[in-house]
Scaffold this active site. Sequence first.
Site, PDB file in Angstrom:
ATOM      1  N   LYS A  51       0.840  -1.203   0.000  1.00 43.46           N
ATOM      2  CA  LYS A  51       0.000   0.000   0.000  1.00 43.46           C
ATOM      3  C   LYS A  51       0.873   1.250   0.000  1.00 43.46           C
ATOM      4  O   LYS A  51       0.563   2.227  -0.676  1.00 43.46           O
ATOM      5  CB  LYS A  51      -0.946  -0.007   1.200  1.00 43.46           C
ATOM      6  CG  LYS A  51      -2.030  -1.075   1.070  1.00 43.46           C
ATOM      7  CD  LYS A  51      -3.314  -0.656   1.736  1.00 43.46           C
ATOM      8  CE  LYS A  51      -4.346  -1.754   1.758  1.00 43.46           C
ATOM      9  NZ  LYS A  51      -4.961  -2.062   0.479  1.00 43.46           N
ATOM     10  N   LYS A  70      -3.149  -9.105  -7.010  1.00 44.96           N
ATOM     11  CA  LYS A  70      -4.429  -9.696  -6.589  1.00 44.96           C
ATOM     12  C   LYS A  70      -5.592  -8.747  -6.917  1.00 44.96           C
ATOM     13  O   LYS A  70      -5.406  -7.527  -6.984  1.00 44.96           O
ATOM     14  CB  LYS A  70      -4.392 -10.056  -5.102  1.00 44.96           C
ATOM     15  CG  LYS A  70      -4.610  -8.912  -4.177  1.00 44.96           C
ATOM     16  CD  LYS A  70      -5.051  -9.353  -2.790  1.00 44.96           C
ATOM     17  CE  LYS A  70      -5.333  -8.082  -1.998  1.00 44.96           C
ATOM     18  NZ  LYS A  70      -6.336  -8.174  -1.003  1.00 44.96           N
ATOM     19  N   LYS A  75     -10.639  -4.494  -4.195  1.00 46.21           N
ATOM     20  CA  LYS A  75     -11.806  -3.620  -4.351  1.00 46.21           C
ATOM     21  C   LYS A  75     -11.437  -2.143  -4.426  1.00 46.21           C
ATOM     22  O   LYS A  75     -12.218  -1.343  -4.898  1.00 46.21           O
ATOM     23  CB  LYS A  75     -12.843  -3.885  -3.259  1.00 46.21           C
ATOM     24  CG  LYS A  75     -12.376  -3.712  -1.834  1.00 46.21           C
ATOM     25  CD  LYS A  75     -13.544  -3.936  -0.882  1.00 46.21           C
ATOM     26  CE  LYS A  75     -13.260  -4.923   0.202  1.00 46.21           C
ATOM     27  NZ  LYS A  75     -12.066  -4.669   1.011  1.00 46.21           N
TER      28      LYS A  75
HETATM   29  N1  AQP Z   1      -8.227 -11.247  -4.566  1.00 44.55           N
HETATM   30  C1  AQP Z   1      -8.662 -11.946  -3.528  1.00 44.55           C
HETATM   31  N2  AQP Z   1      -8.748 -13.297  -3.602  1.00 44.55           N
HETATM   32  C2  AQP Z   1      -9.200 -14.017  -2.539  1.00 44.55           C
HETATM   33  N3  AQP Z   1      -9.578 -13.467  -1.360  1.00 44.55           N
HETATM   34  C3  AQP Z   1      -9.506 -12.134  -1.257  1.00 44.55           C
HETATM   35  N4  AQP Z   1      -9.806 -11.277  -0.252  1.00 44.55           N
HETATM   36  C4  AQP Z   1      -9.558 -10.015  -0.648  1.00 44.55           C
HETATM   37  N5  AQP Z   1      -9.093  -9.999  -1.898  1.00 44.55           N
HETATM   38  C5  AQP Z   1      -9.057 -11.298  -2.305  1.00 44.55           C
HETATM   39  C6  AQP Z   1     -10.330 -11.684   1.047  1.00 44.55           C
HETATM   40  O1  AQP Z   1     -11.503 -10.916   1.306  1.00 44.55           O
HETATM   41  C7  AQP Z   1     -11.585 -10.696   2.711  1.00 44.55           C
HETATM   42  C8  AQP Z   1     -11.858  -9.265   2.999  1.00 44.55           C
HETATM   43  O2  AQP Z   1     -10.742  -8.487   2.674  1.00 44.55           O
HETATM   44  P1  AQP Z   1     -10.569  -7.052   3.314  1.00 44.55           P
HETATM   45  O3  AQP Z   1     -11.642  -6.162   2.872  1.00 44.55           O
HETATM   46  O4  AQP Z   1     -10.446  -7.147   4.770  1.00 44.55           O
HETATM   47  O5  AQP Z   1      -9.197  -6.554   2.810  1.00 44.55           O
HETATM   48  P2  AQP Z   1      -8.246  -6.960   1.681  1.00 44.55           P
HETATM   49  O6  AQP Z   1      -7.787  -8.352   1.888  1.00 44.55           O
HETATM   50  O7  AQP Z   1      -7.190  -5.925   1.628  1.00 44.55           O
HETATM   51  O8  AQP Z   1      -9.209  -6.885   0.406  1.00 44.55           O
HETATM   52  P3  AQP Z   1      -9.113  -5.944  -0.827  1.00 44.55           P
HETATM   53  O9  AQP Z   1     -10.313  -6.240  -1.665  1.00 44.55           O
HETATM   54  O10 AQP Z   1      -7.786  -6.083  -1.501  1.00 44.55           O
HETATM   55  O11 AQP Z   1      -9.273  -4.502  -0.187  1.00 44.55           O
HETATM   56  P4  AQP Z   1      -8.389  -3.217  -0.403  1.00 44.55           P
HETATM   57  O12 AQP Z   1      -8.362  -2.958  -1.869  1.00 44.55           O
HETATM   58  O13 AQP Z   1      -9.052  -2.133   0.348  1.00 44.55           O
HETATM   59  O14 AQP Z   1      -7.033  -3.501   0.178  1.00 44.55           O
HETATM   60  C9  AQP Z   1     -10.301 -11.209   3.345  1.00 44.55           C
HETATM   61  O15 AQP Z   1     -10.539 -12.478   3.909  1.00 44.55           O
HETATM   62  C10 AQP Z   1      -9.378 -11.314   2.179  1.00 44.55           C
HETATM   63  O16 AQP Z   1      -8.391 -12.315   2.370  1.00 44.55           O
END
Ligand code: AQP
Length: 331
Positions: free
Chosen positions: A114, A196, A199
Amino acid sequence: MKRILSGIKPTGTLTLGNYLGAIKQFVKLQKKMSDCEFYLFVADLHAITVRQVPSELRKRTLDIAAMYIACGLDKDRTVLYIQSEIPQNVELGYILQSNVYMGELERMTQFKDKVSKQEKSITASLFTYPALMAADIILYDADYVPVGDDQKQHLELSRTIANRFNNSYGDFFIVPDPIIPEVGARIMDLQNPDRKMSKSDENDKGYISLFDDEAAIKRKIKSAVTDSIGIVKYDPINQKGLANLLTIYASIADRNIEDIVTQYAGQNYKQFKEDLGNEIVKVLSPIQENYGQLIKSQELQDILDRGRETASNYAFKKMRKCKRKIGLGRK
Ligand code: AQP
């Protein structure tokens, strides 16, 4: 009774990665582990580690709560709550900052990623995020935490923090175990399969949102990056984009990758992509319909009120004991 706990932060529109790596697993586990309690929350405090527009944050917080239920979680067996509505999360998060070291936080790959994307205005809370995440989990004595692969390192640190606390003050917190899905644990970006699916990504072609309509889903799968080899096989080194699409297919349709590869032997990517688009639409359409009904309903508010009450009662008692244990306050 064993407790399963997990959360999602409202930093953007929920993606297919969040669904396959997390929410779908919760639904499966809830069916399989009928003797467990489920605590699920919307991690709005984690969302503000990066700047959010208040009205959008509030809307997305409710969207995620509604989506949990719309995706098939049993509302009567789920304690569903909003992280910021339980002040003890923050209280314990602060205490745990005193039980984690700078060096440990500096090693977190998600923080490094990040920082490399954001370049400036890095908040202190983005750095201390894993202490709050540990608090979210151990405050409720969770036994298991289902997460996607990207959260494995944070969870490992939560275990370290819980063990450290227990070693210093005597056994107090349960040390949680992760549950990582066998397929779908890391869904990659459709335009850049080295990254990966996230969102908060600015390029919406890279992810499928759980709110995308049929046309958008099909368009995004059609334009997903593949390769010029032209043979449907699972080769995550030389055919990364295709391997990701096969993983999505297997995970969304509950099939083996090998079966899918056999089905498309001798065919090019066109038919495979068309069928994958249809599979995704088939799963997301009823979810979107359920969401549409829930989001406007009083029922969602009632579920969240009940969840706040149950989680608050547990958190209040646990924190009172925790403060006593470490010598805070007068008694
Ligand atoms: N690409 C992915 N594949 C599988 N699992 C995923 N998760 C996130 N991206 C993937 C799982 O979704 C859950 C919630 O995630 P989070 O919102 O706590 O944060 P994150 O992992 O940082 O998800 P994002 O979508 O990538 O958010 P941003 O963009 O804000 O950083 C977790 O169980 C995560 O493993």
